[in-house]
Design an enzyme around this catalytic site. Structure first.
Site, PDB file in Angstrom:
ATOM      1  N   TRP A 137     -16.263   5.685   1.563  1.00 26.34           N
ATOM      2  CA  TRP A 137     -15.962   5.151   3.033  1.00 26.34           C
ATOM      3  C   TRP A 137     -17.393   4.880   3.757  1.00 26.34           C
ATOM      4  O   TRP A 137     -18.042   5.813   3.776  1.00 26.34           O
ATOM      5  CB  TRP A 137     -14.939   5.905   3.796  1.00 26.34           C
ATOM      6  N   GLU A 152     -11.812  14.031   0.892  1.00 22.71           N
ATOM      7  CA  GLU A 152     -11.835  14.479  -0.182  1.00 22.71           C
ATOM      8  C   GLU A 152     -13.228  15.259  -0.664  1.00 22.71           C
ATOM      9  O   GLU A 152     -13.597  16.054  -1.607  1.00 22.71           O
ATOM     10  CB  GLU A 152     -12.120  13.566  -1.273  1.00 22.71           C
ATOM     11  N   VAL A 156     -17.261   9.551   9.174  1.00 22.10           N
ATOM     12  CA  VAL A 156     -16.017   9.103   9.879  1.00 22.10           C
ATOM     13  C   VAL A 156     -16.099   8.645  11.176  1.00 22.10           C
ATOM     14  O   VAL A 156     -16.730   9.122  12.004  1.00 22.10           O
ATOM     15  CB  VAL A 156     -15.014  10.408   9.998  1.00 22.10           C
ATOM     16  N   HIS A 190      -6.824   9.704  13.399  1.00 23.14           N
ATOM     17  CA  HIS A 190      -7.319  10.140  12.161  1.00 23.14           C
ATOM     18  C   HIS A 190      -8.489  10.853  11.910  1.00 23.14           C
ATOM     19  O   HIS A 190      -8.719  11.911  11.120  1.00 23.14           O
ATOM     20  CB  HIS A 190      -7.308   8.923  10.894  1.00 23.14           C
ATOM     21  N   ARG A 214     -28.055   7.364  12.793  1.00 26.66           N
ATOM     22  CA  ARG A 214     -28.289   8.685  12.316  1.00 26.66           C
ATOM     23  C   ARG A 214     -28.291   8.662  10.921  1.00 26.66           C
ATOM     24  O   ARG A 214     -28.310   9.811  10.195  1.00 26.66           O
ATOM     25  CB  ARG A 214     -26.910   9.753  12.854  1.00 26.66           C
TER      26      ARG A 214
HETATM   27  N1  RBF Z   1     -12.673   8.268   5.274  1.00 19.31           N
HETATM   28  C1  RBF Z   1     -13.993   8.385   5.356  1.00 19.31           C
HETATM   29  O1  RBF Z   1     -14.814   9.067   4.996  1.00 19.31           O
HETATM   30  N2  RBF Z   1     -14.230   7.857   6.806  1.00 19.31           N
HETATM   31  C2  RBF Z   1     -13.493   7.199   7.571  1.00 19.31           C
HETATM   32  O2  RBF Z   1     -13.808   6.517   8.647  1.00 19.31           O
HETATM   33  C3  RBF Z   1     -12.150   7.247   7.244  1.00 19.31           C
HETATM   34  N3  RBF Z   1     -10.926   6.710   7.832  1.00 19.31           N
HETATM   35  C4  RBF Z   1      -9.717   6.692   7.362  1.00 19.31           C
HETATM   36  C5  RBF Z   1      -8.735   6.002   8.394  1.00 19.31           C
HETATM   37  C6  RBF Z   1      -7.537   6.186   7.986  1.00 19.31           C
HETATM   38  C7  RBF Z   1      -6.453   5.648   8.938  1.00 19.31           C
HETATM   39  C8  RBF Z   1      -7.224   6.906   6.855  1.00 19.31           C
HETATM   40  C9  RBF Z   1      -5.710   7.103   6.486  1.00 19.31           C
HETATM   41  C10 RBF Z   1      -8.178   7.393   5.792  1.00 19.31           C
HETATM   42  C11 RBF Z   1      -9.475   7.274   6.313  1.00 19.31           C
HETATM   43  N4  RBF Z   1     -10.559   7.721   5.658  1.00 19.31           N
HETATM   44  C12 RBF Z   1     -11.672   7.651   5.991  1.00 19.31           C
HETATM   45  C13 RBF Z   1     -10.193   8.143   3.937  1.00 19.31           C
HETATM   46  C14 RBF Z   1      -9.976   9.584   3.941  1.00 19.31           C
HETATM   47  O3  RBF Z   1     -11.237  10.291   4.171  1.00 19.31           O
HETATM   48  C15 RBF Z   1      -9.133  10.021   2.613  1.00 19.31           C
HETATM   49  O4  RBF Z   1     -10.116   9.471   1.673  1.00 19.31           O
HETATM   50  C16 RBF Z   1      -7.772   9.264   2.512  1.00 19.31           C
HETATM   51  O5  RBF Z   1      -6.969   9.642   3.672  1.00 19.31           O
HETATM   52  C17 RBF Z   1      -7.224   9.997   1.132  1.00 19.31           C
HETATM   53  O6  RBF Z   1      -6.961  11.404   1.130  1.00 19.31           O
END
Ligand code: RBF
Length: 171
Positions: free
Chosen positions: A31, A67, A90, A97, A136
């Protein structure tokens, strides 16, 4: 700004233990790849710069930051590394979330570290927006991937009962 005072990207090269005998894992989340891949480059290059051998650096990509702890655990099952560096980003959105993911990653990694005695390094950016993350990940606040690598080397040295504990620290 607090991070301006605590930017370890400008660390003192000479004070780090050599990493030439050390094995590392890097787990990186897909992500926000523009950010996480910049963290990865900074991290990987720093390990090499301090002597780690490319063959001794094991990389795993996971779908998202949530994960990271499970990915780190899987990596360790395959490779007996001295430290695992977890990199992710994130970005806060309209819902909460980010809080769930960030806490899960922090708790997961500290639990793994304490339970196993192996360092799992927290290299997760938890920002309000993309610009803060870019700042960063090689921008004006350094590269937190570099800092994660430095932390991993220091912790791996402690784990190996290396020189670091014997260094003078000024008191
Ligand atoms: N994963 C990230 O690494 N960064 C994010 O900003 C991020 N935003 C998410 C927003 C939502 C609403 C959801 C449901 C998941 C997000 N995820 C993000 C993915 C999360 O880390 C993970 O891969 C999934 O929720 C599957 O377990």
């Amino acid at each position: 700004m607090a991070s301006a005072l605590k930017n370890l990207s400008a660390y003192d090269d000479g004070s780090l233990p050599a990493a030439d005998e050390m094995l590392f894992g890097i787990v990186v989340a897909d992500w926000n790849p523009r950010i996480t891949h910049a963290l990865y480059e900074g991290c990987y290059d720093t390990l090499l710069k301090h002597g780690a051998k490319a063959d001794n650096i094991h990389t795993m990509q996971v779908p998202g930051s949530f994960e990271l702890p499970a990915g780190a655990r899987l990596l360790v099952a395959k490779h007996n590394v001295d430290a695992v560096i977890c990199l992710g980003c994130v970005i806060k959105g309209e819902t909460s979330h980010n809080e769930y993911i960030n806490h899960a990653v922090a708790n997961g990694l500290v639990n793994l570290s304490i339970a196993t005695g192996r360092p799992y390094i927290f290299g997760l950016l938890t920002t309000d927006n993309e610009q803060q993350a870019l700042d960063r990940a090689g921008g004006q606040h350094g590269n937190k991937g570099v800092e994660a690598a430095v932390t991993a080397i220091r912790m791996a040295a402690l784990k190996r009962d290396d020189k670091e504990g014997k260094r003078k620290i000024g008191f």
